[in-house]
Design a protein around this motif. Structure first.
Motif, PDB file in Angstrom:
ATOM      1  N   PRO A  46       0.967  -1.052  -0.055  1.00  0.00           N
ATOM      2  CA  PRO A  46      -0.174  -0.083  -0.089  1.00  0.00           C
ATOM      3  C   PRO A  46       0.819   1.430   0.045  1.00  0.00           C
ATOM      4  O   PRO A  46       1.951   1.211   0.548  1.00  0.00           O
ATOM      5  N   ARG A  47       0.272   1.974  -0.554  1.00  0.00           N
ATOM      6  CA  ARG A  47       1.005   3.591  -0.721  1.00  0.00           C
ATOM      7  C   ARG A  47       0.243   4.568   0.405  1.00  0.00           C
ATOM      8  O   ARG A  47      -0.575   5.341  -0.120  1.00  0.00           O
ATOM      9  N   VAL A  48       0.841   4.428   1.660  1.00  0.00           N
ATOM     10  CA  VAL A  48      -0.017   4.846   2.693  1.00  0.00           C
ATOM     11  C   VAL A  48       0.999   5.553   3.586  1.00  0.00           C
ATOM     12  O   VAL A  48       2.217   5.227   3.757  1.00  0.00           O
ATOM     13  N   GLY A  49       0.514   6.675   4.478  1.00  0.00           N
ATOM     14  CA  GLY A  49       1.315   7.361   5.348  1.00  0.00           C
ATOM     15  C   GLY A  49       2.505   7.832   4.663  1.00  0.00           C
ATOM     16  O   GLY A  49       2.418   8.354   3.601  1.00  0.00           O
ATOM     17  N   ASP A  50       3.489   8.447   5.364  1.00  0.00           N
ATOM     18  CA  ASP A  50       4.566   9.314   5.040  1.00  0.00           C
ATOM     19  C   ASP A  50       5.851   8.423   4.859  1.00  0.00           C
ATOM     20  O   ASP A  50       6.310   7.671   5.847  1.00  0.00           O
ATOM     21  N   GLY A  51       6.391   8.525   3.832  1.00  0.00           N
ATOM     22  CA  GLY A  51       7.670   7.792   3.372  1.00  0.00           C
ATOM     23  C   GLY A  51       8.875   8.558   4.297  1.00  0.00           C
ATOM     24  O   GLY A  51       9.097   9.590   4.292  1.00  0.00           O
ATOM     25  N   VAL A  52       9.487   7.494   4.980  1.00  0.00           N
ATOM     26  CA  VAL A  52      10.534   8.288   5.911  1.00  0.00           C
ATOM     27  C   VAL A  52      11.850   7.621   5.330  1.00  0.00           C
ATOM     28  O   VAL A  52      12.856   8.163   6.246  1.00  0.00           O
ATOM     29  N   VAL A  53      12.008   6.428   4.745  1.00  0.00           N
ATOM     30  CA  VAL A  53      13.266   5.809   4.567  1.00  0.00           C
ATOM     31  C   VAL A  53      13.080   5.082   3.337  1.00  0.00           C
ATOM     32  O   VAL A  53      12.040   4.534   2.800  1.00  0.00           O
ATOM     33  N   ALA A  54      14.095   5.136   2.535  1.00  0.00           N
ATOM     34  CA  ALA A  54      14.317   4.658   1.216  1.00  0.00           C
ATOM     35  C   ALA A  54      15.686   4.406   1.274  1.00  0.00           C
ATOM     36  O   ALA A  54      16.518   5.031   0.986  1.00  0.00           O
ATOM     37  N   ALA A  55      15.955   2.819   1.290  1.00  0.00           N
ATOM     38  CA  ALA A  55      17.428   2.480   1.686  1.00  0.00           C
ATOM     39  C   ALA A  55      17.791   0.904   1.218  1.00  0.00           C
ATOM     40  O   ALA A  55      16.671   0.401   0.796  1.00  0.00           O
ATOM     41  N   ARG A  56      18.684   0.766   1.129  1.00  0.00           N
ATOM     42  CA  ARG A  56      19.120  -0.839   0.801  1.00  0.00           C
ATOM     43  C   ARG A  56      19.978  -1.424   2.350  1.00  0.00           C
ATOM     44  O   ARG A  56      20.821  -0.596   2.702  1.00  0.00           O
ATOM     45  N   LEU A  57      19.352  -2.194   2.680  1.00  0.00           N
ATOM     46  CA  LEU A  57      19.930  -2.923   3.800  1.00  0.00           C
ATOM     47  C   LEU A  57      20.741  -4.424   3.440  1.00  0.00           C
ATOM     48  O   LEU A  57      20.263  -5.034   2.556  1.00  0.00           O
ATOM     49  N   GLU A  58      21.792  -4.447   4.227  1.00  0.00           N
ATOM     50  CA  GLU A  58      22.792  -5.855   3.876  1.00  0.00           C
ATOM     51  C   GLU A  58      22.123  -6.971   4.970  1.00  0.00           C
ATOM     52  O   GLU A  58      22.083  -6.684   6.036  1.00  0.00           O
ATOM     53  N   LEU A  59      21.393  -7.855   4.347  1.00  0.00           N
ATOM     54  CA  LEU A  59      21.095  -9.188   5.182  1.00  0.00           C
ATOM     55  C   LEU A  59      22.191 -10.419   5.051  1.00  0.00           C
ATOM     56  O   LEU A  59      22.364 -10.633   3.809  1.00  0.00           O
TER      57      LEU A  59
END
Length: 246
Positions: free
Chosen positions: A61-74
């Motif tokens: 869903p495209r809801v709320g405010d986007g606060v993070v757009a990142a790439r995480l290393e798992l």
């Protein structure tokens, strides 16, 4: 598609999302969010109440405010969600290893109570099936992903606000989406029945099953192509008779 949902108790008010349970470095949180190579820290409302976290893969869903757009290393195929003091610890199988793109949205930056995590490359926006005058939220379809009927029905039934909008949309989708086998239709109707279990605290299995039977009869009686007004009327009557009984 939704691959996880959990309510997290956060005594300290900081939610951590990422690789395993140990932060790789000291990540100071100033504002709504902080990001390292392996973790995201989110500011939540803490002891005021639970924080609901939903995890999506490819489509969400495209809801709320986007606060993070990142790439995480798992380092494993699991994404961990926990409060800073590790009172509540949860892990979700993502099926992905190494660097993964995530986009995180919250309802109230700095005091989040609802968190949506979308795994996948940024993609386009689409509208969900809905009945005229009773809209739902737009969704993000990640790059390279497709929104199948099952994904769309999951999204329509992913919450319990706007019950009339959601039920009418689900009926419309079931009516218009092709189903090659009766078992597929049965499965979709079962999703609606299960969704209705959480509409009120008094909703029993029997009442939800009656909702399913009522909808099956109603859908079978609708003319093709069914008009939005007919779909809306069926949804209203079903909720009044089997859920919100006076």
């Amino acid at each position: 598609m939704q691959i996880g949902l959990v309510d997290v108790y956060a005594n300290h008010g900081v939610l951590v999302i990422g690789n395993r349970l140990e932060l790789d470095a000291d990540v100071p949180l100033r504002g709504a969010a902080a990001v390292s190579s392996s973790h995201v820290l989110l500011a939540t409302r803490g002891q005021a109440g639970l924080v609901r976290v939903r995890l999506w893969s490819g489509v969400g869903p495209r809801v709320g405010d986007g606060v993070v757009a990142a790439r995480l290393e798992l380092s494993s195929q699991h994404l961990f969600v926990f409060d800073l003091e590790k009172i509540s610890v949860h892990s979700f199988a993502t099926g992905k290893l190494g660097e993964i793109p995530v986009k995180i949205s919250v309802d109230d930056p700095g005091f989040a109570s609802r968190v949506d995590i979308l795994i996948g490359e940024e993609g386009g926006e689409r509208e969900l099936t809905s009945v005229a005058g009773y809209p739902l939220f737009p969704v993000t379809v990640g790059s390279g992903a497709e929104m199948e009927v099952a994904d769309e029905l999951d999204l329509i039934l992913s919450g319990h606000d706007l019950p009339l909008n959601r039920l009418a949309a689900a009926i419309k989708l079931i009516l218009t989406a092709p189903s090659a086998r009766p078992a597929i239709l049965d499965s979709r109707m079962d999703q609606v029945v299960e969704w209705s279990r959480w509409l009120t605290s008094q909703q029993s299995v029997g009442r939800s099953q009656e909702l399913g039977r009522f909808l099956r009869r109603g859908i079978a009686s609708l003319r093709e192509p069914a008009q939005d007004e007919e779909v809306l009327s069926l949804a209203k009557t079903a909720l009044a008779k089997t859920v919100f009984i006076r």
